[in-house]
Design a protein around this motif. Structure first.
Motif, PDB file in Angstrom:
ATOM      1  N   ALA A  95     -14.684  48.109  79.050  1.00 10.95           N
ATOM      2  CA  ALA A  95     -13.632  47.886  78.054  1.00 10.95           C
ATOM      3  C   ALA A  95     -13.941  46.664  77.192  1.00 10.95           C
ATOM      4  CB  ALA A  95     -12.279  47.724  78.747  1.00 10.95           C
ATOM      5  N   PHE A  96     -14.360  45.572  77.826  1.00 10.77           N
ATOM      6  CA  PHE A  96     -14.701  44.364  77.064  1.00 10.77           C
ATOM      7  C   PHE A  96     -15.972  44.574  76.240  1.00 10.77           C
ATOM      8  CE2 PHE A  96     -11.870  42.258  80.088  1.00 10.77           C
ATOM      9  CZ  PHE A  96     -11.195  41.387  79.234  1.00 10.77           C
ATOM     10  N   ALA A  97     -16.881  45.408  76.734  1.00 10.56           N
ATOM     11  CA  ALA A  97     -18.117  45.654  75.993  1.00 10.56           C
ATOM     12  C   ALA A  97     -17.874  46.534  74.766  1.00 10.56           C
ATOM     13  CB  ALA A  97     -19.152  46.311  76.911  1.00 10.56           C
ATOM     14  N   GLU A  98     -16.929  47.469  74.858  1.00  3.19           N
ATOM     15  CA  GLU A  98     -16.702  48.410  73.763  1.00  3.19           C
ATOM     16  C   GLU A  98     -15.791  47.855  72.671  1.00  3.19           C
ATOM     17  OE1 GLU A  98     -15.243  52.064  75.255  1.00  3.19           O
ATOM     18  OE2 GLU A  98     -17.087  52.588  76.345  1.00  3.19           O
ATOM     19  N   GLN A  99     -14.796  47.050  73.031  1.00  3.72           N
ATOM     20  CA  GLN A  99     -13.809  46.596  72.062  1.00  3.72           C
ATOM     21  C   GLN A  99     -13.592  45.085  72.191  1.00  3.72           C
ATOM     22  OE1 GLN A  99     -12.758  48.546  69.736  1.00  3.72           O
ATOM     23  NE2 GLN A  99     -13.557  50.450  70.626  1.00  3.72           N
ATOM     24  N   PRO A 100     -13.232  44.411  71.082  1.00  3.75           N
ATOM     25  CA  PRO A 100     -12.990  42.955  71.095  1.00  3.75           C
ATOM     26  C   PRO A 100     -11.606  42.630  71.659  1.00  3.75           C
ATOM     27  CG  PRO A 100     -12.680  43.806  68.882  1.00  3.75           C
ATOM     28  CD  PRO A 100     -13.138  44.978  69.716  1.00  3.75           C
TER      29      PRO A 100
ATOM     30  N   THR B  77      -6.030  51.851  70.740  1.00  8.88           N
ATOM     31  CA  THR B  77      -6.207  53.213  70.225  1.00  8.88           C
ATOM     32  C   THR B  77      -7.669  53.526  69.947  1.00  8.88           C
ATOM     33  OG1 THR B  77      -5.881  52.527  67.912  1.00  8.88           O
ATOM     34  CG2 THR B  77      -3.915  53.132  69.175  1.00  8.88           C
ATOM     35  N   HIS B  78      -8.519  52.519  69.865  1.00  6.12           N
ATOM     36  CA  HIS B  78      -9.933  52.757  69.592  1.00  6.12           C
ATOM     37  C   HIS B  78     -10.654  53.396  70.783  1.00  6.12           C
ATOM     38  CE1 HIS B  78      -9.835  49.312  66.388  1.00  6.12           C
ATOM     39  NE2 HIS B  78      -9.105  50.370  66.059  1.00  6.12           N
ATOM     40  N   PHE B  79     -10.025  53.357  71.951  1.00  4.45           N
ATOM     41  CA  PHE B  79     -10.618  54.024  73.112  1.00  4.45           C
ATOM     42  C   PHE B  79     -10.428  55.536  73.054  1.00  4.45           C
ATOM     43  CE2 PHE B  79      -9.949  49.709  74.749  1.00  4.45           C
ATOM     44  CZ  PHE B  79     -11.186  49.468  75.343  1.00  4.45           C
ATOM     45  N   ILE B  80      -9.637  56.010  72.096  1.00  5.23           N
ATOM     46  CA  ILE B  80      -9.410  57.442  71.924  1.00  5.23           C
ATOM     47  C   ILE B  80     -10.346  57.955  70.839  1.00  5.23           C
ATOM     48  CG2 ILE B  80      -7.719  59.224  71.359  1.00  5.23           C
ATOM     49  CD1 ILE B  80      -5.552  57.334  72.310  1.00  5.23           C
ATOM     50  N   GLY B  81     -11.124  58.966  71.133  1.00  8.91           N
ATOM     51  CA  GLY B  81     -12.100  59.487  70.197  1.00  8.91           C
ATOM     52  C   GLY B  81     -11.471  60.244  69.044  1.00  8.91           C
ATOM     53  N   ALA B  82     -12.320  60.673  68.126  1.00  6.59           N
ATOM     54  CA  ALA B  82     -11.850  61.386  66.931  1.00  6.59           C
ATOM     55  C   ALA B  82     -11.185  62.707  67.287  1.00  6.59           C
ATOM     56  CB  ALA B  82     -13.013  61.629  65.972  1.00  6.59           C
ATOM     57  N   GLU B  83     -11.570  63.308  68.406  1.00  4.48           N
ATOM     58  CA  GLU B  83     -10.986  64.577  68.824  1.00  4.48           C
ATOM     59  C   GLU B  83      -9.805  64.401  69.764  1.00  4.48           C
ATOM     60  OE1 GLU B  83     -14.104  66.875  70.483  1.00  4.48           O
ATOM     61  OE2 GLU B  83     -15.215  67.081  68.593  1.00  4.48           O
ATOM     62  N   GLY B  84      -9.332  63.163  69.913  1.00  3.84           N
ATOM     63  CA  GLY B  84      -8.180  62.914  70.758  1.00  3.84           C
ATOM     64  C   GLY B  84      -8.487  62.788  72.223  1.00  3.84           C
TER      65      GLY B  84
ATOM     66  N   PRO C   4     -11.847  52.887  80.876  1.00  2.68           N
ATOM     67  CA  PRO C   4     -11.715  51.660  80.086  1.00  2.68           C
ATOM     68  C   PRO C   4     -10.356  51.521  79.412  1.00  2.68           C
ATOM     69  CG  PRO C   4     -13.834  52.696  79.701  1.00  2.68           C
ATOM     70  CD  PRO C   4     -13.026  53.662  80.511  1.00  2.68           C
ATOM     71  N   LEU C   5      -9.768  52.641  78.971  1.00  2.00           N
ATOM     72  CA  LEU C   5      -8.447  52.572  78.350  1.00  2.00           C
ATOM     73  C   LEU C   5      -7.405  52.079  79.347  1.00  2.00           C
ATOM     74  CD1 LEU C   5      -6.422  53.106  76.091  1.00  2.00           C
ATOM     75  CD2 LEU C   5      -6.354  55.501  76.802  1.00  2.00           C
ATOM     76  N   ALA C   6      -7.443  52.596  80.569  1.00  2.37           N
ATOM     77  CA  ALA C   6      -6.492  52.151  81.589  1.00  2.37           C
ATOM     78  C   ALA C   6      -6.713  50.678  81.934  1.00  2.37           C
ATOM     79  CB  ALA C   6      -6.638  53.016  82.840  1.00  2.37           C
ATOM     80  N   ALA C   7      -7.968  50.261  82.001  1.00  3.16           N
ATOM     81  CA  ALA C   7      -8.256  48.853  82.306  1.00  3.16           C
ATOM     82  C   ALA C   7      -7.741  47.942  81.195  1.00  3.16           C
ATOM     83  CB  ALA C   7      -9.766  48.663  82.482  1.00  3.16           C
ATOM     84  N   ALA C   8      -7.974  48.318  79.936  1.00  5.76           N
ATOM     85  CA  ALA C   8      -7.498  47.505  78.819  1.00  5.76           C
ATOM     86  C   ALA C   8      -5.974  47.498  78.761  1.00  5.76           C
ATOM     87  CB  ALA C   8      -8.081  48.039  77.514  1.00  5.76           C
TER      88      ALA C   8
END
Length: 277
Positions: free
Chosen positions: A60-65, A230-237, A243-247
């Motif tokens: 989660a920390f690696a993918e998003q700020p 919301t950035h953890f959700i892809g273009a297709e939903g 990582p979303l749950a951790a964030a």
């Protein structure tokens, strides 16, 4: 006697069901945050992770700020809470001590304004902030949060002010104190529990707010934590669930910690404000 016992038992059952309804999503969130991908995709999910891991947090920390987004949310939420309480306190004092038609109309407008949907005000609000050159800025977002939290903060503090005995103010007035000094030296110290409770509600409201932040903030450097989630959700939903749950778990912690620290003061403030509301 049996009827009373049955009624009380029904109340306890309803309370336990309500607590389970509130606690269940959070417990499932915590469990999901520590599960490895193999367990997240299992057809037989378990409450307790069989092989708990911190990989979701690292990812989660690696993918998003998250740290930058958390700082932005903290600045906006703390600023909105402090300003809202500072502005609402003298206004609440005036409304609580005035008994005329204007005071009743102002109080009624405060209540009615809470029914306005976000969509109804976002366009004029956007145009106003554009004229003030505050689009895509944390001060502009903080100003929006202050305006949005102010009616509720004012409504709460009016009840707390009415719970303060008028005799204390009259005694201070006899000693020569003016209105400003009475508010600062007599009323304000007694309002501290209510101010803390009101500020906390304003903080939580701003910390969790998503719609205004999504519309008004465009730069990635200014985005708040709810928007970044919301950035953890892809273009297709399809969400990157671990990582979303951790964030989301990390985003929930500040509110829980603050509630745990000042729980007694909040309870005292709410009860004091409810006495004469």
């Amino acid at each position: 006697m049996r009827t009373r016992r049955a009624a009380r038992a029904g109340q306890y059952v309803a309370l336990l069901a309500y607590l389970a309804f509130l606690v269940f999503p959070f417990l499932w969130l915590v469990s999901t945050a520590f599960k490895p991908p193999r367990e997240l995709g299992s057809l037989h999910p378990t409450w307790i992770p069989q092989d708990p891991t911190l990989a979701n947090f690292r990812q989660a920390f690696a993918e998003q700020p998250l740290l930058r987004a958390g700082r932005n949310s903290l600045l906006a939420a703390v600023g909105a809470a402090l300003i809202a309480v500072a502005v609402a306190t003298p206004m609440a004092y005036v409304l609580a001590r005035r008994r005329g038609l204007l005071a009743r109309a102002a109080t009624g407008w405060v209540v009615v304004s809470q029914a306005f949907p976000f969509v109804l005000i976002i366009i004029p609000l956007f145009l106003l902030l554009k004229d003030l050159h505050q689009i895509d800025s944390l001060p502009g977002l903080t100003l929006v949060y202050v305006v949005w939290a102010l009616p509720f903060a004012l409504w709460m503090l009016v009840g707390y002010v009415r719970a303060v005995p008028v005799e204390l103010e009259e005694a201070a007035a006899v000693d020569g104190a003016g209105r400003a000094r009475i508010l600062r030296s007599v009323v304000a110290p007694l309002l501290v529990p209510g101010m803390v409770a009101t500020g906390l509600f304003a903080f939580v409201s701003a910390w969790n707010e998503f719609f205004f932040a999504l519309v008004l903030l465009k730069s990635p450097d200014h985005q708040t934590l709810p928007v970044v989630l919301t950035h953890f959700i892809g273009a297709e939903g399809v969400a990157d669930l671990g990582p979303l749950a951790a964030a989301a778990f990390l985003a929930t912690l500040p509110s829980l910690v603050i509630f745990a620290i000042i729980q007694r003061r909040i309870t005292g403030g709410v009860l004091a404000g409810a006495v004469k509301h």
